[in-house]
Design a protein around this motif. Structure first.
Motif, PDB file in Angstrom:
ATOM      1  N   THR A  28       0.839  -1.190   0.000  1.00 54.97           N
ATOM      2  CA  THR A  28       0.000   0.000   0.000  1.00 54.97           C
ATOM      3  C   THR A  28       0.878   1.245   0.000  1.00 54.97           C
ATOM      4  O   THR A  28       1.635   1.497   0.941  1.00 54.97           O
ATOM      5  CB  THR A  28      -0.929   0.020   1.220  1.00 54.97           C
ATOM      6  N   PHE A  29       0.763   1.985  -1.071  1.00 55.87           N
ATOM      7  CA  PHE A  29       1.679   3.119  -1.293  1.00 55.87           C
ATOM      8  C   PHE A  29       1.610   4.125  -0.161  1.00 55.87           C
ATOM      9  O   PHE A  29       2.635   4.658   0.280  1.00 55.87           O
ATOM     10  CB  PHE A  29       1.313   3.772  -2.635  1.00 55.87           C
ATOM     11  N   SER A  30       0.428   4.386   0.326  1.00 53.58           N
ATOM     12  CA  SER A  30       0.252   5.416   1.349  1.00 53.58           C
ATOM     13  C   SER A  30       0.725   4.973   2.721  1.00 53.58           C
ATOM     14  O   SER A  30       0.616   5.737   3.681  1.00 53.58           O
ATOM     15  CB  SER A  30      -1.217   5.831   1.416  1.00 53.58           C
ATOM     16  N   SER A  31       1.247   3.757   2.840  1.00 54.92           N
ATOM     17  CA  SER A  31       1.714   3.272   4.139  1.00 54.92           C
ATOM     18  C   SER A  31       3.220   3.436   4.316  1.00 54.92           C
ATOM     19  O   SER A  31       3.759   3.020   5.346  1.00 54.92           O
ATOM     20  CB  SER A  31       1.345   1.792   4.307  1.00 54.92           C
ATOM     21  N   VAL A  32       3.891   4.019   3.335  1.00 54.63           N
ATOM     22  CA  VAL A  32       5.344   4.170   3.433  1.00 54.63           C
ATOM     23  C   VAL A  32       5.757   5.613   3.186  1.00 54.63           C
ATOM     24  O   VAL A  32       5.153   6.319   2.372  1.00 54.63           O
ATOM     25  CB  VAL A  32       6.092   3.243   2.453  1.00 54.63           C
ATOM     26  N   ASP A  33       6.788   6.018   3.902  1.00 58.09           N
ATOM     27  CA  ASP A  33       7.447   7.272   3.583  1.00 58.09           C
ATOM     28  C   ASP A  33       8.369   7.019   2.383  1.00 58.09           C
ATOM     29  O   ASP A  33       8.913   5.927   2.225  1.00 58.09           O
ATOM     30  CB  ASP A  33       8.281   7.759   4.759  1.00 58.09           C
ATOM     31  N   LEU A  34       8.563   8.035   1.584  1.00 63.46           N
ATOM     32  CA  LEU A  34       9.398   7.900   0.395  1.00 63.46           C
ATOM     33  C   LEU A  34      10.445   8.994   0.349  1.00 63.46           C
ATOM     34  O   LEU A  34      10.181  10.130   0.740  1.00 63.46           O
ATOM     35  CB  LEU A  34       8.525   7.972  -0.861  1.00 63.46           C
ATOM     36  N   GLY A  35      11.596   8.628  -0.131  1.00 66.71           N
ATOM     37  CA  GLY A  35      12.676   9.591  -0.212  1.00 66.71           C
ATOM     38  C   GLY A  35      13.420   9.515  -1.527  1.00 66.71           C
ATOM     39  O   GLY A  35      13.269   8.549  -2.285  1.00 66.71           O
ATOM     40  N   TRP A  36      14.192  10.540  -1.768  1.00 65.50           N
ATOM     41  CA  TRP A  36      15.120  10.575  -2.900  1.00 65.50           C
ATOM     42  C   TRP A  36      16.533  10.758  -2.356  1.00 65.50           C
ATOM     43  O   TRP A  36      16.762  11.579  -1.462  1.00 65.50           O
ATOM     44  CB  TRP A  36      14.789  11.727  -3.846  1.00 65.50           C
ATOM     45  N   PHE A  37      17.434   9.995  -2.928  1.00 62.06           N
ATOM     46  CA  PHE A  37      18.854  10.117  -2.639  1.00 62.06           C
ATOM     47  C   PHE A  37      19.581  10.272  -3.965  1.00 62.06           C
ATOM     48  O   PHE A  37      19.020  10.025  -5.028  1.00 62.06           O
ATOM     49  CB  PHE A  37      19.371   8.854  -1.933  1.00 62.06           C
ATOM     50  N   ARG A  38      20.841  10.642  -3.877  1.00 63.57           N
ATOM     51  CA  ARG A  38      21.654  10.685  -5.083  1.00 63.57           C
ATOM     52  C   ARG A  38      23.071  10.254  -4.756  1.00 63.57           C
ATOM     53  O   ARG A  38      23.517  10.343  -3.616  1.00 63.57           O
ATOM     54  CB  ARG A  38      21.645  12.093  -5.689  1.00 63.57           C
ATOM     55  N   GLN A  39      23.750   9.788  -5.789  1.00 61.19           N
ATOM     56  CA  GLN A  39      25.132   9.361  -5.614  1.00 61.19           C
ATOM     57  C   GLN A  39      25.943   9.733  -6.844  1.00 61.19           C
ATOM     58  O   GLN A  39      25.639   9.288  -7.952  1.00 61.19           O
ATOM     59  CB  GLN A  39      25.212   7.856  -5.365  1.00 61.19           C
ATOM     60  N   ALA A  40      26.934  10.568  -6.622  1.00 63.17           N
ATOM     61  CA  ALA A  40      27.849  10.957  -7.682  1.00 63.17           C
ATOM     62  C   ALA A  40      29.039  10.007  -7.685  1.00 63.17           C
ATOM     63  O   ALA A  40      29.342   9.380  -6.665  1.00 63.17           O
ATOM     64  CB  ALA A  40      28.306  12.392  -7.470  1.00 63.17           C
ATOM     65  N   PRO A  41      29.738   9.890  -8.810  1.00 60.96           N
ATOM     66  CA  PRO A  41      30.894   9.001  -8.880  1.00 60.96           C
ATOM     67  C   PRO A  41      31.916   9.316  -7.794  1.00 60.96           C
ATOM     68  O   PRO A  41      32.294  10.480  -7.603  1.00 60.96           O
ATOM     69  CB  PRO A  41      31.456   9.279 -10.272  1.00 60.96           C
ATOM     70  N   GLY A  42      32.328   8.289  -7.086  1.00 62.50           N
ATOM     71  CA  GLY A  42      33.349   8.453  -6.060  1.00 62.50           C
ATOM     72  C   GLY A  42      32.866   9.072  -4.769  1.00 62.50           C
ATOM     73  O   GLY A  42      33.664   9.336  -3.863  1.00 62.50           O
ATOM     74  N   LYS A  43      31.555   9.283  -4.668  1.00 60.24           N
ATOM     75  CA  LYS A  43      31.000   9.904  -3.456  1.00 60.24           C
ATOM     76  C   LYS A  43      29.986   8.983  -2.801  1.00 60.24           C
ATOM     77  O   LYS A  43      29.449   8.078  -3.431  1.00 60.24           O
ATOM     78  CB  LYS A  43      30.360  11.245  -3.791  1.00 60.24           C
TER      79      LYS A  43
END
Length: 125
Positions: A28-43
């Motif tokens: 159920t989509f509304s039962s979870v928090d959602l986030g965005w992350f990012r990853q650059a090369p070497g980081k």
């Protein structure tokens, strides 16, 4: 289980905009928090933004405030990341993640339970 599929990445010039999407399935989509992350090369993977289950509460990394906006449409099982005024340093693979039961507002990758495969964002100068 939650399956996450991101889309919307690409190549954009500095100062431009992109909107990333992440479609979720399996829970159920509304039962979870959602986030965005990012990853650059070497980081290390870096927190970008998080949305509460209803979308009413959002959190941002300081460097993204005012430029990035996270939103979600629970009817479409989709979370978005609107990115404006993009800079070359925003170049990274962007990941969508789901937190089933972690600490409220967490920006720590370890607290997220499910991850998408990522979408590449490249900002040219």
């Amino acid at each position: 289980q939650v399956q996450l599929v991101e889309s919307g990445g690409g190549l954009v010039q500095a100062g431009g905009s992109l909107r990333l999407s992440c479609v979720a399935s399996g829970r159920t989509f509304s039962s979870v928090d959602l986030g965005w992350f990012r990853q650059a090369p070497g980081k290390e993977r870096e927190f970008v933004a998080r949305s509460s289950r209803s979308g009413a509460i959002t959190y941002y990394a300081d460097s993204m405030k005012g430029r990035f906006t996270i939103s979600r449409d629970n009817a479409k099982n989709t979370v978005y990341l609107q990115m404006n005024s993009l800079k070359p340093e925003d170049t990274a693979v962007y990941y969508c993640a789901a937190d089933v039961d972690g600490p409220l507002g967490s920006g720590k990758a370890v607290d997220y339970d499910y991850w998408g495969q990522g979408t590449q964002v490249t900002v040219s100068s």
